[in-house]
Design a protein around this motif. Structure first.
Motif, mmCIF file in Angstrom:
data_model
loop_
_atom_site.group_PDB
_atom_site.id
_atom_site.type_symbol
_atom_site.label_atom_id
_atom_site.label_comp_id
_atom_site.label_asym_id
_atom_site.label_seq_id
_atom_site.Cartn_x
_atom_site.Cartn_y
_atom_site.Cartn_z
ATOM 1 N N PHE A 1 0.763 -1.731 0.050
ATOM 2 C CA PHE A 1 -0.100 0.414 -0.350
ATOM 3 C C PHE A 1 0.744 1.164 -0.303
ATOM 4 O O PHE A 1 0.549 2.658 -0.639
ATOM 5 C CB PHE A 1 -0.676 -0.168 1.249
ATOM 6 N N GLU A 2 2.294 1.068 0.590
ATOM 7 C CA GLU A 2 2.449 2.116 0.299
ATOM 8 C C GLU A 2 4.315 2.731 -0.502
ATOM 9 O O GLU A 2 3.571 3.303 -0.475
ATOM 10 C CB GLU A 2 3.679 2.022 2.238
ATOM 11 N N LEU A 3 3.697 1.601 -1.288
ATOM 12 C CA LEU A 3 5.347 1.526 -2.382
ATOM 13 C C LEU A 3 3.834 2.300 -3.144
ATOM 14 O O LEU A 3 4.805 2.949 -3.856
ATOM 15 C CB LEU A 3 5.578 0.557 -3.120
ATOM 16 N N ALA A 4 3.151 1.667 -3.782
ATOM 17 C CA ALA A 4 1.356 2.435 -4.546
ATOM 18 C C ALA A 4 1.551 3.655 -4.160
ATOM 19 O O ALA A 4 1.959 4.091 -5.247
ATOM 20 C CB ALA A 4 0.722 1.295 -4.626
ATOM 21 N N ALA A 5 1.188 3.926 -3.324
ATOM 22 C CA ALA A 5 0.226 5.393 -2.716
ATOM 23 C C ALA A 5 1.883 6.632 -2.713
ATOM 24 O O ALA A 5 1.919 7.197 -3.458
ATOM 25 C CB ALA A 5 0.180 4.873 -1.270
ATOM 26 N N VAL B 1 -18.259 1.396 -8.325
ATOM 27 C CA VAL B 1 -18.031 0.558 -7.743
ATOM 28 C C VAL B 1 -19.296 -0.115 -6.881
ATOM 29 O O VAL B 1 -19.385 -2.063 -7.071
ATOM 30 C CB VAL B 1 -17.065 0.856 -6.551
ATOM 31 N N GLY B 2 -20.143 0.201 -7.138
ATOM 32 C CA GLY B 2 -21.560 -0.118 -5.647
ATOM 33 C C GLY B 2 -22.068 -0.660 -7.519
ATOM 34 O O GLY B 2 -22.380 -2.346 -7.026
ATOM 35 N N LEU B 3 -21.993 -0.806 -8.248
ATOM 36 C CA LEU B 3 -22.553 -1.555 -9.138
ATOM 37 C C LEU B 3 -21.745 -2.247 -10.086
ATOM 38 O O LEU B 3 -22.748 -3.832 -9.631
ATOM 39 C CB LEU B 3 -22.947 -0.809 -10.273
ATOM 40 N N LEU C 1 -7.996 11.607 -7.668
ATOM 41 C CA LEU C 1 -7.883 10.347 -8.329
ATOM 42 C C LEU C 1 -6.530 9.329 -7.083
ATOM 43 O O LEU C 1 -6.949 7.758 -7.399
ATOM 44 C CB LEU C 1 -7.103 10.821 -9.427
ATOM 45 N N TYR C 2 -6.063 9.632 -6.350
ATOM 46 C CA TYR C 2 -5.168 9.103 -5.691
ATOM 47 C C TYR C 2 -6.287 8.254 -4.374
ATOM 48 O O TYR C 2 -5.891 6.685 -4.196
ATOM 49 C CB TYR C 2 -4.401 9.862 -4.803
ATOM 50 N N ILE C 3 -7.029 8.944 -3.673
ATOM 51 C CA ILE C 3 -8.173 8.191 -3.150
ATOM 52 C C ILE C 3 -9.031 7.468 -3.887
ATOM 53 O O ILE C 3 -9.152 6.891 -2.734
ATOM 54 C CB ILE C 3 -9.000 9.668 -2.364
ATOM 55 N N VAL C 4 -9.145 7.796 -5.091
ATOM 56 C CA VAL C 4 -9.982 7.084 -5.662
ATOM 57 C C VAL C 4 -9.138 5.278 -5.654
ATOM 58 O O VAL C 4 -9.496 4.169 -5.396
ATOM 59 C CB VAL C 4 -10.413 7.032 -7.237
ATOM 60 N N PHE C 5 -7.522 6.076 -6.738
ATOM 61 C CA PHE C 5 -6.941 4.927 -6.360
ATOM 62 C C PHE C 5 -6.401 4.030 -5.356
ATOM 63 O O PHE C 5 -6.796 2.533 -4.598
ATOM 64 C CB PHE C 5 -5.803 5.257 -6.822
ATOM 65 N N ALA C 6 -6.452 4.889 -4.138
ATOM 66 C CA ALA C 6 -6.382 4.092 -3.147
ATOM 67 C C ALA C 6 -6.905 3.120 -2.650
ATOM 68 O O ALA C 6 -6.808 2.138 -2.087
ATOM 69 C CB ALA C 6 -5.841 4.902 -1.718
ATOM 70 N N ILE C 7 -8.363 3.292 -2.451
ATOM 71 C CA ILE C 7 -9.486 2.415 -2.199
ATOM 72 C C ILE C 7 -10.034 1.368 -3.111
ATOM 73 O O ILE C 7 -9.793 0.193 -2.920
ATOM 74 C CB ILE C 7 -10.666 3.568 -1.445
ATOM 75 N N PHE C 8 -10.074 1.799 -4.451
ATOM 76 C CA PHE C 8 -10.956 1.064 -5.186
ATOM 77 C C PHE C 8 -10.272 0.013 -5.479
ATOM 78 O O PHE C 8 -10.305 -0.861 -6.192
ATOM 79 C CB PHE C 8 -11.693 1.764 -6.133
ATOM 80 N N ILE C 9 -8.384 0.385 -6.140
ATOM 81 C CA ILE C 9 -7.629 -0.109 -7.072
ATOM 82 C C ILE C 9 -7.383 -1.552 -5.845
ATOM 83 O O ILE C 9 -6.938 -2.860 -5.920
ATOM 84 C CB ILE C 9 -6.743 0.618 -7.785
ATOM 85 N N ASN D 1 -6.801 -11.481 -12.092
ATOM 86 C CA ASN D 1 -5.751 -12.618 -12.360
ATOM 87 C C ASN D 1 -5.303 -10.975 -13.545
ATOM 88 O O ASN D 1 -4.414 -11.259 -14.807
ATOM 89 C CB ASN D 1 -5.721 -13.492 -13.383
ATOM 90 N N TYR D 2 -6.710 -10.561 -14.715
ATOM 91 C CA TYR D 2 -6.319 -9.599 -15.275
ATOM 92 C C TYR D 2 -5.713 -8.487 -14.489
ATOM 93 O O TYR D 2 -5.082 -6.813 -14.852
ATOM 94 C CB TYR D 2 -7.181 -9.131 -16.037
ATOM 95 N N HIS D 3 -5.671 -8.038 -13.192
ATOM 96 C CA HIS D 3 -5.641 -6.529 -11.960
ATOM 97 C C HIS D 3 -4.038 -6.997 -11.903
ATOM 98 O O HIS D 3 -3.616 -7.543 -11.245
ATOM 99 C CB HIS D 3 -6.127 -6.892 -11.659
ATOM 100 N N PRO D 4 -3.339 -5.996 -12.747
ATOM 101 C CA PRO D 4 -1.791 -5.692 -12.398
ATOM 102 C C PRO D 4 -1.421 -6.173 -11.467
ATOM 103 O O PRO D 4 -0.571 -6.573 -10.929
ATOM 104 C CB PRO D 4 -1.730 -4.722 -14.153
ATOM 105 N N MET D 5 -2.194 -4.908 -10.547
ATOM 106 C CA MET D 5 -2.250 -4.239 -8.910
ATOM 107 C C MET D 5 -1.555 -6.062 -8.757
ATOM 108 O O MET D 5 -1.153 -6.265 -7.587
ATOM 109 C CB MET D 5 -2.627 -3.925 -8.221
ATOM 110 N N TYR D 6 -2.526 -6.764 -9.356
ATOM 111 C CA TYR D 6 -2.522 -8.263 -7.804
ATOM 112 C C TYR D 6 -1.476 -8.891 -8.526
ATOM 113 O O TYR D 6 -0.496 -9.376 -7.116
ATOM 114 C CB TYR D 6 -4.022 -8.728 -8.538
#
Lengths: 330, 337
Positions: free
Chosen positions: A149-153, B27-29, A252-260, A278-283
């Motif tokens: 989380f810290e490295l990404a953020a 995200v909700g959807l 964008l950052y908040i969105v990234f930190a939480i949803f990605i 598996n298609y999620h690169p961050m995974y």
């Protein structure tokens, strides 16, 4: 060439200091380490408590795990949480009293477990095949999570914040007319943030895994740190040059930190399985760090090839965006 | 009203900002599309067995106690048991009975079940004879999904905070805050205008998220709206505080990050770990997001008994923080004059 690169480095380092970036890193380090050592390591899920109502003490040889209660009200109130199990032994045969948990299988296990405590029956203990104790597993698990989380953020955010400051000050415009290559401009930032991330990774690992375990996983962790840090810094560089102001960037950052990162953690750390992840690169980047923390084999050659290719592509994209931005600024 | 119009004009061109208010809805959807199956197995005990190893009776019995995954060989099973992401218990045949395999890093619950499993299997007959009186469940097995929904909604509310904080810091950086001081506008007007944008954005985004991923019944509609409005107001107000106290963008981000963690993480921990009617739960109301979180969680699960106390807590937070904001701001103004 060497001199100009050195002065670029010096300038970026001063900017890092003035933006209190290092303070942010130290603050996060303290916050995370306190959380790991005071809270996370201690979390556990206890076995279902079993309450017995048996005023006549008619059942002998009960297990020491059983808690006796004096009357029916007490039994009812203790077992109202959907977790604890009650045994009413006032009748001819013991009766189980509980609140359903919502899962039939869990209720089945709860009942069977409560009954088993009434008899002194013996059981062959389970065969233990893993290397980690619960505490060590928790430490490795949460360290990999925070590190990711810290490295990404931070890589993303730190680089962008210094770049935005330069943008406001008109530094990008000045660089457009200076005889310094744009690659050097990008490199000096990458190197500084990479160093900061490496120090962070080192400290977080050693503080929370202990010296012995920490040092044995450190080489693998540092390799993954280098990969993730460079990728995130380049993404941050691109976003910072591309987006007009820091406000947009921070949203964008908040969105990234939480949803990605949330789906990545859900799949990586719990038993949830989603094939699309598996298609999620961050995974894949997260799993590499996690495997490094658990001393498991990290990634196949193809993983490293993809990482190197993406770093090169991201660098070219960042370079191109910077050139375009400089042209736009005149 | 004119002031708000200018503020709106200010963000109209900001596509990214509008997009980030829309994101929680997306995200909700997405959460809605996720299958319920993967969530319901989260609460179950996970067992792993090897193909053609257990007798039919054993396999059936294991299945009654949790979710079962079948592996092709022993190696696959061992890998799965050791995998730190799961708490899986391996079950293999041991002459006439069963034997369990653990990795040694499980929670006490799974360790005890693993150790006791052969005995539970031996005593399975007794299980059939016993009378079980089970009251209906209070929580449903899809709680991880509810949790995800509520986290998404709290995040949507938090957007208002981020937006306000960034907008004020931006004005500070550009020097607009100095211009504001000499404009014929009272502190109240300024706060009102600034809060309303983040508030409206947060509310709209949260409501849209709620409609995207909750099954809302008519009688829940009003409590839900009130809960969202109150929480979004507090969130927007916190944004004002961050805007006031941060000297620059980086400091602003640091505060936002800290508050975001404080806003979202502790209520989840409290909700999962502190019993509902304990003193700890009452203390947790000191954190404004707790009441919002519990309230939403109850509404998502279709319960509404405690909802009025959540409103009371949120209302107190609104008033106290608002008053505190004005008191401290008039104090700081006097000191600069």
């Amino acid at each position: 060439m060497g001199y100009s690169f050195f002065s670029l480095l010096k300038k970026d380092f001063t900017m890092m200091l003035s933006s209190k970036f290092l303070l942010l890193i130290v603050g996060s380090l303290i916050l995370y380490s306190l959380y790991i050592n005071l809270v996370y390591v201690r979390t556990d899920q206890a076995i279902y408590p079993v309450y017995l109502l048996d005023p006549a003490e008619s059942i002998e040889n009960i297990s020491g795990q059983i808690i006796r209660v004096d009357n029916m009200e007490e039994l009812q109130s203790h077992t109202s949480d959907g977790y604890a199990v009650g045994i009413d032994a006032t009748g001819a045969a013991p009766k189980i009293i509980m609140t359903a948990s919502g899962l039939d299988s869990t209720d089945h296990t709860r009942t069977a477990y409560a009954l088993s405590l009434l008899s002194p029956g013996q059981s062959t203990p389970a065969e233990v095949i893993g290397q980690n104790s619960k505490e060590m597993k928790s430490r490795r698990e949460i360290t990999s999570e925070f590190l990711f989380f810290e490295l990404a953020a931070v890589g993303f955010l730190g680089l962008a914040s210094t770049l935005f400051e330069e943008k406001y000050m008109g530094v990008i415009r000045i660089h457009g007319v200076m005889p310094i290559s744009k690659s050097l401009f990008i490199f000096s930032k990458l190197i500084l943030f990479l160093l900061a991330d490496l120090v962070f990774a080192f400290l977080l690992t050693v503080i929370n895994l202990g010296l012995e375990a920490g040092f044995s996983v450190l080489p693998a962790i540092l390799v993954q740190t280098v990969i993730l840090s460079i990728i995130m810094a380049l993404v941050g560089f691109f976003c910072a040059v591309w987006l007009p102001d820091f406000k947009q960037f921070s949203l964008l950052y908040i969105v990234f930190a939480i949803f990605i990162t949330t789906p990545v953690f859900l799949v990586g750390q719990t038993s949830i399985t989603w094939n699309w992840i598996n298609y999620h690169p961050m995974y894949h980047l997260f799993m590499a760090i996690k495997n490094a923390c658990f001393e498991m084999p990290v990634g196949e050659p193809v993983y490293y090839i993809i990482c190197v290719v993406s770093i090169v592509v991201l660098f070219l994209v960042a370079h191109k965006t910077l050139t375009r931005e400089m042209a736009k600024e005149g | 009203m004119r002031g708000i119009y200018h503020q709106l004009k200010n963000i109209r061109r900001d596509k990214m900002c509008i997009l980030s208010f829309l994101l929680p809805v997306i995200v909700g959807l997405a959460i809605n599309l996720l299958s319920d199956v993967s969530f319901s197995t989260l609460g179950e005990t996970a067992f792993g067995i090897v193909q053609n190893d257990l007798t039919e009776e054993m396999a059936d019995w294991v299945e009654q106690n949790g979710s079962v995954t079948v592996y092709e060989d022993m190696e696959g099973l061992q890998m799965a048991v050791i995998d730190p992401a799961t708490q899986m218990i391996g079950v293999v045949r041991d002459s006439g009975t069963i034997k369990s395999i653990l990795s040694g890093d499980e929670f006490q619950l799974y360790k005890t079940i693993g150790d006791k499993l052969p005995q539970l299997f031996e005593e399975r007959e007794a299980m059939r004879l016993v009378a079980v009186e089970a009251r209906p469940a209070q929580s449903d097995s899809l709680w991880p999904k509810s949790l995800l929904i509520v986290i998404t909604m709290v995040t949507a509310m938090f957007m208002g905070c981020t937006f306000n904080a960034m907008s004020i810091i931006g004005e500070k950086e550009d020097g607009i805050s100095f211009i504001n001081e000499i404009l014929p506008m009272t502190q109240q007007e300024y706060v009102f205008q600034k809060i309303s944008l983040g508030l409206v954005g947060g509310i709209l985004s949260t409501i849209a998220t709620a409609f995207a991923c909750m099954k809302i019944e008519i009688e829940q509609l009003f409590p839900l709206l009130l809960l969202i409005v109150l929480s979004a107001f507090i969130s927007a107000l916190i944004g004002m505080y961050i805007g006031r106290f941060s000297s620059g963008l980086m400091a602003g981000i640091v505060y936002i990050k800290m508050i975001m963690i404080l806003f979202i993480a502790p209520p989840i921990l409290f909700y999962l770990m502190i019993p509902a009617d304990s003193i700890g739960r009452i203390l947790s109301y000191l954190l404004p997001s707790s009441a919002a979180f519990y309230g939403l969680m109850d509404l998502v699960n279709g319960r509404g008994q405690n909802i009025s106390s959540y409103f009371a807590v949120l209302l107190i937070h609104c008033v106290v923080w608002m008053l505190f904001y004005f008191i401290t701001s008039s104090g700081s103004k006097n000191s600069t004059e």
